[in-house]
Write a protein that holds these residues in place. Structure first.
Motif, PDB file in Angstrom:
ATOM      1  N   GLU A  48       0.858  -1.188   0.000  1.00 44.45           N
ATOM      2  CA  GLU A  48       0.000   0.000   0.000  1.00 44.45           C
ATOM      3  C   GLU A  48       0.897   1.241   0.000  1.00 44.45           C
ATOM      4  O   GLU A  48       1.570   1.532   0.981  1.00 44.45           O
ATOM      5  CB  GLU A  48      -0.912  -0.006   1.218  1.00 44.45           C
ATOM      6  CG  GLU A  48      -1.836  -1.221   1.315  1.00 44.45           C
ATOM      7  CD  GLU A  48      -3.059  -1.108   0.416  1.00 44.45           C
ATOM      8  OE1 GLU A  48      -3.200  -0.074  -0.265  1.00 44.45           O
ATOM      9  OE2 GLU A  48      -3.867  -2.060   0.399  1.00 44.45           O
ATOM     10  N   ARG A  82      -2.315   0.860  -4.607  1.00 44.61           N
ATOM     11  CA  ARG A  82      -1.983  -0.481  -4.096  1.00 44.61           C
ATOM     12  C   ARG A  82      -1.072  -1.186  -5.101  1.00 44.61           C
ATOM     13  O   ARG A  82      -1.487  -1.568  -6.190  1.00 44.61           O
ATOM     14  CB  ARG A  82      -3.260  -1.286  -3.867  1.00 44.61           C
ATOM     15  CG  ARG A  82      -3.022  -2.696  -3.287  1.00 44.61           C
ATOM     16  CD  ARG A  82      -4.340  -3.409  -2.988  1.00 44.61           C
ATOM     17  NE  ARG A  82      -5.118  -2.666  -2.021  1.00 44.61           N
ATOM     18  CZ  ARG A  82      -6.278  -2.056  -2.309  1.00 44.61           C
ATOM     19  NH1 ARG A  82      -6.788  -2.109  -3.528  1.00 44.61           N
ATOM     20  NH2 ARG A  82      -6.915  -1.380  -1.371  1.00 44.61           N
ATOM     21  N   HIS A  87     -11.168   0.204  -0.970  1.00 44.60           N
ATOM     22  CA  HIS A  87     -11.968  -0.609  -0.054  1.00 44.60           C
ATOM     23  C   HIS A  87     -12.133  -2.062  -0.495  1.00 44.60           C
ATOM     24  O   HIS A  87     -12.612  -2.886   0.285  1.00 44.60           O
ATOM     25  CB  HIS A  87     -13.328   0.049   0.141  1.00 44.60           C
ATOM     26  CG  HIS A  87     -13.236   1.484   0.579  1.00 44.60           C
ATOM     27  ND1 HIS A  87     -12.759   1.857   1.821  1.00 44.60           N
ATOM     28  CD2 HIS A  87     -13.505   2.645  -0.086  1.00 44.60           C
ATOM     29  CE1 HIS A  87     -12.764   3.188   1.917  1.00 44.60           C
ATOM     30  NE2 HIS A  87     -13.209   3.684   0.780  1.00 44.60           N
ATOM     31  N   ASN A  88     -11.777  -2.377  -1.712  1.00 46.63           N
ATOM     32  CA  ASN A  88     -11.844  -3.751  -2.211  1.00 46.63           C
ATOM     33  C   ASN A  88     -10.495  -4.093  -2.827  1.00 46.63           C
ATOM     34  O   ASN A  88     -10.060  -3.443  -3.774  1.00 46.63           O
ATOM     35  CB  ASN A  88     -12.944  -3.900  -3.264  1.00 46.63           C
ATOM     36  CG  ASN A  88     -14.316  -3.517  -2.739  1.00 46.63           C
ATOM     37  OD1 ASN A  88     -14.899  -4.220  -1.929  1.00 46.63           O
ATOM     38  ND2 ASN A  88     -14.829  -2.376  -3.182  1.00 46.63           N
ATOM     39  N   GLN A  89      -9.852  -5.129  -2.293  1.00 47.55           N
ATOM     40  CA  GLN A  89      -8.502  -5.442  -2.748  1.00 47.55           C
ATOM     41  C   GLN A  89      -8.475  -6.387  -3.946  1.00 47.55           C
ATOM     42  O   GLN A  89      -7.789  -6.138  -4.940  1.00 47.55           O
ATOM     43  CB  GLN A  89      -7.693  -6.040  -1.590  1.00 47.55           C
ATOM     44  CG  GLN A  89      -7.474  -5.065  -0.445  1.00 47.55           C
ATOM     45  CD  GLN A  89      -6.677  -5.676   0.698  1.00 47.55           C
ATOM     46  OE1 GLN A  89      -6.788  -6.870   0.998  1.00 47.55           O
ATOM     47  NE2 GLN A  89      -5.873  -4.858   1.341  1.00 47.55           N
ATOM     48  N   VAL A 100     -15.685 -10.771  -3.238  1.00 48.50           N
ATOM     49  CA  VAL A 100     -14.652  -9.830  -2.809  1.00 48.50           C
ATOM     50  C   VAL A 100     -13.758 -10.536  -1.811  1.00 48.50           C
ATOM     51  O   VAL A 100     -14.241 -11.226  -0.907  1.00 48.50           O
ATOM     52  CB  VAL A 100     -15.274  -8.574  -2.159  1.00 48.50           C
ATOM     53  CG1 VAL A 100     -14.170  -7.631  -1.664  1.00 48.50           C
ATOM     54  CG2 VAL A 100     -16.190  -7.855  -3.131  1.00 48.50           C
ATOM     55  N   PHE A 101     -12.435 -10.355  -1.986  1.00 50.70           N
ATOM     56  CA  PHE A 101     -11.465 -10.997  -1.109  1.00 50.70           C
ATOM     57  C   PHE A 101     -10.482  -9.956  -0.592  1.00 50.70           C
ATOM     58  O   PHE A 101     -10.190  -8.970  -1.271  1.00 50.70           O
ATOM     59  CB  PHE A 101     -10.653 -12.062  -1.850  1.00 50.70           C
ATOM     60  CG  PHE A 101     -11.495 -13.149  -2.468  1.00 50.70           C
ATOM     61  CD1 PHE A 101     -11.826 -14.295  -1.758  1.00 50.70           C
ATOM     62  CD2 PHE A 101     -11.941 -13.029  -3.783  1.00 50.70           C
ATOM     63  CE1 PHE A 101     -12.585 -15.293  -2.337  1.00 50.70           C
ATOM     64  CE2 PHE A 101     -12.697 -14.023  -4.374  1.00 50.70           C
ATOM     65  CZ  PHE A 101     -13.023 -15.168  -3.655  1.00 50.70           C
ATOM     66  N   SER A 102      -9.940 -10.207   0.585  1.00 49.14           N
ATOM     67  CA  SER A 102      -8.783  -9.455   1.031  1.00 49.14           C
ATOM     68  C   SER A 102      -7.541 -10.144   0.464  1.00 49.14           C
ATOM     69  O   SER A 102      -7.594 -11.320   0.081  1.00 49.14           O
ATOM     70  CB  SER A 102      -8.699  -9.411   2.556  1.00 49.14           C
ATOM     71  OG  SER A 102      -8.375 -10.697   3.066  1.00 49.14           O
ATOM     72  N   CYS A 103      -6.435  -9.447   0.441  1.00 45.02           N
ATOM     73  CA  CYS A 103      -5.188 -10.071  -0.027  1.00 45.02           C
ATOM     74  C   CYS A 103      -4.810 -11.239   0.869  1.00 45.02           C
ATOM     75  O   CYS A 103      -4.267 -12.253   0.398  1.00 45.02           O
ATOM     76  CB  CYS A 103      -4.067  -9.040  -0.081  1.00 45.02           C
ATOM     77  SG  CYS A 103      -4.283  -7.815  -1.398  1.00 45.02           S
ATOM     78  N   GLU A 104      -5.108 -11.136   2.156  1.00 45.71           N
ATOM     79  CA  GLU A 104      -4.804 -12.220   3.087  1.00 45.71           C
ATOM     80  C   GLU A 104      -5.574 -13.492   2.733  1.00 45.71           C
ATOM     81  O   GLU A 104      -5.078 -14.608   2.945  1.00 45.71           O
ATOM     82  CB  GLU A 104      -5.124 -11.801   4.522  1.00 45.71           C
ATOM     83  CG  GLU A 104      -4.187 -10.734   5.087  1.00 45.71           C
ATOM     84  CD  GLU A 104      -4.528 -10.382   6.526  1.00 45.71           C
ATOM     85  OE1 GLU A 104      -5.571 -10.872   7.030  1.00 45.71           O
ATOM     86  OE2 GLU A 104      -3.758  -9.625   7.138  1.00 45.71           O
ATOM     87  N   ASP A 105      -6.764 -13.330   2.188  1.00 45.02           N
ATOM     88  CA  ASP A 105      -7.568 -14.503   1.798  1.00 45.02           C
ATOM     89  C   ASP A 105      -6.883 -15.292   0.688  1.00 45.02           C
ATOM     90  O   ASP A 105      -6.972 -16.523   0.647  1.00 45.02           O
ATOM     91  CB  ASP A 105      -8.949 -14.070   1.283  1.00 45.02           C
ATOM     92  CG  ASP A 105      -9.821 -13.450   2.346  1.00 45.02           C
ATOM     93  OD1 ASP A 105      -9.636 -13.785   3.536  1.00 45.02           O
ATOM     94  OD2 ASP A 105     -10.684 -12.615   1.990  1.00 45.02           O
TER      95      ASP A 105
END
Length: 285
Positions: A7, A44, A260-262, A278-283
């Motif tokens: 980021e 990002r 707000h959406n990665q 929608v996913f986070s990068c960690e997912d």
């Protein structure tokens, strides 16, 4: 292979400019604006660790511009390129390659810093090769009047002067099977000449760094094209092909500018391609 979201900072842009001819009553449902009609934007970036290579895709705005310049973009949040690299366990001197999707200031500004006494500029990654393509380089260094404010001399020329600049040669087709950097590249010309979108094979998934072909999840419908694009009708065609391919092949779309959406996936519906998950990068990482 390991992937790390980097980021590089958050800012704001005019919602009307970000959505072109789409009315505010529609785009504000997914990208709400503040009192000044500004919407939240991220810078990002993505770091790829593969073997002895550490490849950074895009570098954000950087920090060398004037207070007046940054005032136009309403910076917010506490993210920074160096802080994100540190959180991932790295330093900018560790980077072996900087891949720039294109040379607009919000994508490559962090590639160049002031020198120690602020008398000139130096590359921010002293051990890295800086990758663009010759068509886009020509476009950026001899800019048209529409994009002139986005292609800043101080962001671009120091990379060439350092001797660290390298060009990727575009093939006859729009898709390059590239082995040198370890990922494939889709070329798109609607936003700017020869923008490059990495397609990364990661644990059986295709991660696509969407850059400005798909800035935010709110831009999924095909006609939602930025006012910044130099060839919007071409973007329509490129985006339609890409979004249908993304739905059919279950691409994981890494969103550079969505604060707000990665990462998202999309699917075909009766209304066209629409948001699936929608996913986070960690997912995913």
């Amino acid at each position: 292979m390991k992937l790390y979201p980097i980021e590089a900072g958050n800012f704001k842009l005019d919602g009307g400019a970000m959505f072109g001819v789409v009315p505010k009553t529609i785009w504000s449902k997914t990208n709400p604006a503040d009192a000044n009609n500004l919407i939240d934007i991220a810078a990002r970036c993505l770091l790829i660790e593969e073997g002895n290579k550490l490849i950074l895709i895009d570098t954000g705005m950087g920090t060398k511009q004037s207070e007046k310049f940054f005032g136009y973009y309403s910076l917010w949040g506490d993210h920074s390129l160096d802080k994100s690299l540190k959180n991932a366990g790295f330093h900018r001197d560790d980077i072996t390659d900087v891949f720039m999707t294109h040379l607009h200031f919000d994508h490559c500004g962090g590639s160049v810093n002031w020198n120690a006494d602020k008398t000139g500029y130096e590359v921010a990654f002293k051990n890295a090769s800086f990758w663009t393509n010759d068509n886009h380089w020509e476009w950026a260094t001899k800019p048209n009047s529409r994009e002139k404010a986005s292609f800043l001399h101080e962001n671009i020329i120091p990379m060439q002067e350092s001797g660290q600049l390298k060009f990727i040669n575009r093939p006859d087709s729009d898709f390059l099977k590239n082995s040198e950097l370890g990922f494939d590249i889709l070329f798109a010309d609607g936003h700017t000449e020869k923008q490059m979108l990495p397609h990364i094979n990661y644990k059986g998934k295709t991660i696509v760094f969407c850059a400005d072909l798909l800035p935010t999840a709110g831009h999924i419908p095909i006609p939602y094209v930025m006012g910044y694009d130099t060839r919007p009708l071409l973007t329509l065609d490129e985006k339609a092909k890409f979004m249908n391919a993304a739905a059919d092949n279950n691409y994981y779309l890494f969103l550079e500018h969505d604060a707000h959406n990665q990462i998202i996936t999309v699917e075909r519906t009766e209304k066209g391609v629409r948001l699936k998950e929608v996913f986070s990068c960690e997912d995913i990482f």
